[in-house]
Scaffold this motif. Structure first.
Motif, short mmCIF file in Angstrom:
data_model
loop_
_atom_site.label_atom_id
_atom_site.label_comp_id
_atom_site.label_asym_id
_atom_site.label_seq_id
_atom_site.Cartn_x
_atom_site.Cartn_y
_atom_site.Cartn_z
N THR A 137 0.84 -1.20 0.00
CA THR A 137 0.00 0.00 0.00
C THR A 137 0.87 1.25 0.00
O THR A 137 2.07 1.20 0.27
N ASN A 138 0.25 2.36 -0.30
CA ASN A 138 0.85 3.69 -0.16
C ASN A 138 -0.27 4.70 -0.08
O ASN A 138 -1.46 4.32 -0.01
N ALA A 139 0.07 5.98 -0.11
CA ALA A 139 -0.96 7.01 0.03
C ALA A 139 -1.96 6.98 -1.12
O ALA A 139 -3.15 7.25 -0.93
N ILE A 140 -1.50 6.63 -2.34
CA ILE A 140 -2.40 6.58 -3.49
C ILE A 140 -3.42 5.47 -3.32
O ILE A 140 -4.62 5.65 -3.60
N VAL A 141 -2.99 4.30 -2.88
CA VAL A 141 -3.92 3.18 -2.66
C VAL A 141 -4.95 3.55 -1.58
O VAL A 141 -6.15 3.31 -1.74
N GLN A 142 -4.48 4.15 -0.49
CA GLN A 142 -5.40 4.55 0.57
C GLN A 142 -6.38 5.63 0.10
O GLN A 142 -7.56 5.61 0.47
N LEU A 143 -5.90 6.53 -0.73
CA LEU A 143 -6.78 7.56 -1.28
C LEU A 143 -7.86 6.93 -2.15
O LEU A 143 -9.04 7.32 -2.08
N ALA A 144 -7.49 5.95 -2.98
CA ALA A 144 -8.46 5.29 -3.85
C ALA A 144 -9.52 4.55 -3.02
O ALA A 144 -10.72 4.61 -3.32
N LEU A 145 -9.09 3.84 -1.97
CA LEU A 145 -10.04 3.14 -1.12
C LEU A 145 -11.00 4.11 -0.45
O LEU A 145 -12.22 3.86 -0.39
N TRP A 146 -10.46 5.19 0.06
CA TRP A 146 -11.31 6.19 0.73
C TRP A 146 -12.32 6.79 -0.24
O TRP A 146 -13.52 6.89 0.07
N ALA A 147 -11.87 7.19 -1.42
CA ALA A 147 -12.76 7.83 -2.39
C ALA A 147 -13.84 6.86 -2.86
O ALA A 147 -15.01 7.25 -3.01
N LEU A 148 -13.48 5.61 -3.10
CA LEU A 148 -14.47 4.63 -3.54
C LEU A 148 -15.52 4.38 -2.47
O LEU A 148 -16.73 4.37 -2.75
N TYR A 149 -15.06 4.18 -1.22
CA TYR A 149 -16.04 3.85 -0.19
C TYR A 149 -16.93 5.04 0.13
O TYR A 149 -18.15 4.88 0.31
N LEU A 150 -16.37 6.23 0.20
CA LEU A 150 -17.19 7.41 0.45
C LEU A 150 -18.21 7.59 -0.66
O LEU A 150 -19.35 8.02 -0.40
N SER A 151 -17.83 7.28 -1.89
CA SER A 151 -18.76 7.40 -3.01
C SER A 151 -19.95 6.47 -2.83
O SER A 151 -21.09 6.84 -3.13
N PHE A 152 -19.71 5.26 -2.34
CA PHE A 152 -20.82 4.33 -2.09
C PHE A 152 -21.67 4.78 -0.91
O PHE A 152 -22.91 4.64 -0.93
N VAL A 153 -21.04 5.28 0.13
CA VAL A 153 -21.79 5.74 1.30
C VAL A 153 -22.80 6.81 0.91
O VAL A 153 -23.95 6.82 1.37
N HIS A 154 -22.40 7.69 0.00
CA HIS A 154 -23.26 8.81 -0.36
C HIS A 154 -24.36 8.46 -1.35
O HIS A 154 -25.23 9.29 -1.62
N ILE A 155 -24.33 7.25 -1.90
CA ILE A 155 -25.46 6.82 -2.74
C ILE A 155 -26.21 5.66 -2.10
O ILE A 155 -27.19 5.18 -2.66
N GLY A 156 -25.76 5.21 -0.92
CA GLY A 156 -26.34 4.03 -0.29
C GLY A 156 -27.65 4.28 0.41
O GLY A 156 -28.32 3.32 0.79
N GLN A 157 -28.01 5.55 0.62
CA GLN A 157 -29.28 5.94 1.21
C GLN A 157 -29.48 5.24 2.56
O GLN A 157 -28.55 5.17 3.36
N VAL A 158 -30.65 4.70 2.84
CA VAL A 158 -30.94 4.18 4.16
C VAL A 158 -30.08 2.96 4.49
O VAL A 158 -29.75 2.72 5.66
N PHE A 159 -29.66 2.22 3.48
CA PHE A 159 -28.85 1.02 3.74
C PHE A 159 -27.42 1.37 4.13
O PHE A 159 -26.66 0.49 4.57
N TYR A 160 -27.03 2.63 3.95
CA TYR A 160 -25.70 3.08 4.37
C TYR A 160 -25.82 4.25 5.35
O TYR A 160 -24.95 5.11 5.40
N GLY A 161 -26.87 4.24 6.14
CA GLY A 161 -27.09 5.31 7.10
C GLY A 161 -26.57 5.00 8.49
O GLY A 161 -26.97 5.66 9.45
N TYR A 162 -25.67 4.03 8.62
CA TYR A 162 -25.15 3.65 9.94
C TYR A 162 -23.90 4.45 10.27
O TYR A 162 -23.14 4.86 9.39
N GLY A 163 -23.66 4.63 11.56
CA GLY A 163 -22.55 5.46 11.99
C GLY A 163 -21.20 4.95 11.56
O GLY A 163 -20.27 5.73 11.31
N TRP A 164 -21.04 3.63 11.45
CA TRP A 164 -19.71 3.11 11.12
C TRP A 164 -19.32 3.35 9.67
O TRP A 164 -18.16 3.20 9.31
#
Length: 566
Positions: A137-164
C-alpha cells in the motif's frame, strides 16, 4: 579521543548538542531532564503503522466484499433503492454535477450508476483492500479506497445510514497520511509523522467519549446500570453467546454496564497520557471491542474501532507480542528506518496541514459532545472528515420483529396457509440457532430490525421488497435466507409483527426464542393491487399506464392494502 562520541540512537535532532558544550554532558543533561523521564525516549511507529494498515485493509475488504455481494438487489437499477434514480433526484435538486458533488461527494456523479459500474467499483475496492492486507500500500492506494467507499456511502441511502460508514471513511482518510506517496511497502518506508498518530488517538477519543455520553444522556437504564439486562436480547442481530449472556444475573449485568462506562468515559483520556498509561488505555480499548465482537453481530463496527485504538501503542509495545525472531527483525528494521530516513518534507507538510484541518473541523463535533442535546452519529461537512459517533444511546426493553408471510391461495380466509420467509441472520424460526457473521453485514437484516420500531410508511423500501417477492424478482430472492416459494412466487404476502424473547436455559422447549403475535404490520398484498402499484409509482419504482394512474384508490372490494401517499 578527547571526548566520547554520542551513540547513534541519540543522534536525533532534538538532542543535537550546541557547539560550545560537551556532547556527552549535553546528552546526559537531556536524558535526565524531568520531562524526558516523564515522557520517555522518542518512540517509533513503523510496526504500529504496519498493524494498523493491515487491520484497516481487512475492514475495507469486508465492507467492499459485502457491498459487492448485495449491491445489485439493494442499490442496482432494479434494486430496492436504485442509486441511479437517487442521483437523478440529486441532480434535479442541485442543478449541476458540481453542485451535487459539493452536497454529496461521490464519483458516481461522473462514472454513472449502472450496475456494471457499481460492481466494477466494488470489486476494485475488494482488490485494493486485499493488497493492503498483504502489506502492499501507499498514500495513493489509501486515497483510492477512501474515495471509492465514500462514493458508495453517499449513494447508499438508508442502507448506508449507519454510523460506522462515516467512521470507516474518516479512519480511511487519516490512513492516507500514514503512508508515503511512493513505494508500496510501508514497513520499509520512512516512519509516519507522529502528528498523524496523534490524530488517530483523537479519533478513538471522540468515538469512545461520544458513545459514553450519548448513553448517559439517552437512556436512564445506563444510569441505573440495567441496560445490559435487555441489550443482549434486543440488539439488532444476536449471536449464540448473546443468548447465554442474557441469562446472567442482574448484578453481573450491572458490573458490565459499569465497565462500559469506565472504558467509554474514563479510559479515552489516557490515550493522550504518558506511555504506560497510554498502553494501559490501549489494552482496555481493544479488550472492550473484542468483548463486543464476541457478544453480538455488530457488523464491522468494533473491528473498525480497534484500528485507531492501535495508535495508543508504539513499536516497543507491539513488538512484545511477536515471536522472538520476528521481534528482533522488526526492531532492526524499525531502527534502520528511523535512523537512516525520516518522513519527507512534503509528507511532514501534508501531515501538518491535515492536523490544522482536523483541528478546525473538530469544533462542531466537540460542541456536539458538550451539548445536552448531543446528536449521535452526525456529520458536519459534506466529506465527513471529522464526525461524532455513538451507539446504543437507547436500549429497547422488548424485541419486535417484522415477519413476512406468503400464500399461494387464490382466496383469503381463516383456513389460508401462510408460509414464513426467513432472512439470513435475523430472528425468525424460534428453533433456529442465532448466527455468527461478524464482521460481515447483511444490510437488509439490519434495516428490517429498524422497521419494527415504526410503520411501513417510514420504511417504504419494505413495500418495494414485498412487491419484488410477489413478482419473483431474482435479486430480492438472493437477499433471503430461505424461500418457501422456490418454484413460483406467492399470490399474497403480508407482514406480521411479533414480540420475541429468549427462552431460559433448561426450559425443555428446545427453542432459542419464544414469540407472540402482536398484530398485522402490513395487510396482505398482491402484485396487481392498484394501491400497491400507485404507492410504488409515487416513489419512482414503477411506471403505470395513464389509465391505471388515474384509477381510484380502492380495489374492487373497496379496500386497499397500503396508503397511496408515500
Amino acid at each position: 579521543m578527547a571526548r566520547e562520541a554520542p551513540p547513534p540512537a541519540a543522534a536525533t535532532a532534538d538532542e543535537a548538542a550546541p557547539a560550545d558544550e560537551d556532547d556527552g554532558a549535553f546528552l546526559r543533561r537531556i536524558r535526565s531532564h524531568p520531562l524526558r523521564r516523564f515522557l520517555g525516549p522518542p518512540r517509533t511507529y513503523l510496526l504500529t503503522r504496519f498493524v494498523l494498515l493491515r487491520l484497516l485493509g481487512f475492514v475495507y475488504f469486508i465492507a467492499f466484499f459485502s457491498l459487492a455481494r448485495q449491491l445489485g438487489p439493494l442499490l442496482g437499477p432494479d434494486g430496492l433503492l436504485p442509486a441511479d434514480r437517487f442521483l437523478e433526484r440529486l441532480l434535479a435538486v442541485t442543478g449541476s454535477p458540481g453542485a451535487a458533488f459539493r452536497r454529496l461527494p461521490t464519483l458516481f456523479l461522473w462514472l454513472g450508476a449502472s450496475e456494471g459500474v457499481l460492481l466494477a467499483a466494488a470489486w476494485a475496492g475488494v482488490a485494493l483492500s486485499l493488497a493492503v492486507c498483504a502489506g502492499v500500500t501507499n498514500a495513493i492506494v489509501q486515497l483510492a479506497l477512501w474515495a471509492l467507499y465514500l462514493s458508495f456511502v453517499h449513494i447508499g441511502q438508508v442502507f448506508y445510514g449507519y454510523g460506522w460508514e462515516h467512521q470507516l471513511a474518516e479512519t480511511g482518510f487519516l490512513a492516507i497520511f500514514l503512508c508515503p506517496v511512493r513505494g508500496l511497502r510501508p514497513f520499509r518506508s520512512p516512519p509516519p509523522p507522529v502528528v498523524v498518530i496523534w490524530l488517530f488517538r483523537w479519533l478513538i477519543f471522540r468515538i469512545m467519549l461520544g458513545a459514553g455520553l450519548i448513553k448517559l444522556r439517552g437512556d436512564p437504564c445506563w444510569r441505573d446500570l440495567s441496560c445490559l439486562v435487555y441489550h443482549y436480547e434486543t440488539q439488532p442481530v444476536p449471536n449464540p453467546l448473546s443468548y447465554y449472556l442474557h441469562q446472567l444475573p442482574r448484578p453481573v449485568h450491572a458490573l458490565g454496564a459499569l465497565f462500559n462506562h469506565l472504558v467509554e468515559l474514563v479510559v479515552p483520556w489516557f490515550a493522550f497520557g504518558p506511555r504506560r498509561a497510554r498502553h494501559a488505555a490501549g489494552v482496555l480499548l481493544v479488550l472492550f471491542q473484542v468483548l463486543l465482537i464476541a457478544s453480538g453481530n455488530l457488523s464491522f463496527l468494533n473491528w473498525l474501532t480497534i484500528v485507531p485504538a492501535l495508535a495508543c501503542f508504539d513499536d516497543g509495545a507491539l513488538g512484545r507480542l511477536l515471536p522472538a525472531r520476528l521481534r528482533e527483525r522488526a526492531a532492526a528494521l524499525s531502527q534502520e528506518c528511523s535512523q537512516e530516513r525520516s518522513p519527507s518534507r512534503a509528507h511532514r507538510a501534508a501531515a501538518a496541514l491535515l492536523a490544522v484541518l482536523v483541528l478546525c473541523l473538530s469544533v462542531s463535533p466537540v460542541m456536539n459532545l458538550l451539548s445536552p442535546r448531543q446528536a449521535m452519529n452526525a456529520t458536519f461537512d459534506s466529506f465527513g472528515l471529522v464526525n461524532t459517533y455513538g451507539a446504543f444511546g437507547s436500549v429497547g426493553r422488548e424485541r419486535y420483529e417484522v415477519i413476512l408471510e406468503g400464500t399461494s391461495d387464490e382466496a383469503l380466509g381463516e383456513g389460508t396457509r401462510w408460509l414464513e420467509y426467513d432472512l439470513p441472520c435475523k430472528p425468525g424460526d424460534v428453533r433456529r440457532r442465532p448466527c455468527v457473521i461478524t464482521p460481515y453485514h447483511y444490510r437488509l437484516d439490519w434495516q428490517i430490525w429498524f422497521a419494527a420500531f415504526g410503520s411501513y410508511e417510514s420504511e417504504p423500501w419494505l413495500v418495494h421488497f414485498i412487491y419484488k417477492l410477489l413478482t419473483g424478482d431474482p435479486g430480492a430472492q438472493r437477499l433471503l435466507g430461505t424461500n418457501p416459494f422456490p418454484g413460483a412466487p406467492p399470490r399474497y404476502i403480508r407482514a406480521e409483527l411479533y414480540r420475541y424473547s429468549f427462552t431460559r436455559i433448561g426450559d425443555g422447549s428446545g427453542a432459542w426464542w419464544r414469540r407472540e403475535r402482536v398484530g398485522p404490520y402490513l395487510p396482505p398484498l398482491s402484485a396487481d393491487d392498484p394501491a400497491l402499484r400507485r404507492f410504488l409509482a409515487a416513489h419512482g419504482w414503477l411506471r403505470l399506464p395513464a389509465s391505471r394512474a388515474a384509477a381510484p384508490a380502492d380495489d374492487e372490494d373497496g379496500r386497499s392494502g397500503v396508503e397511496d401517499t408515500p
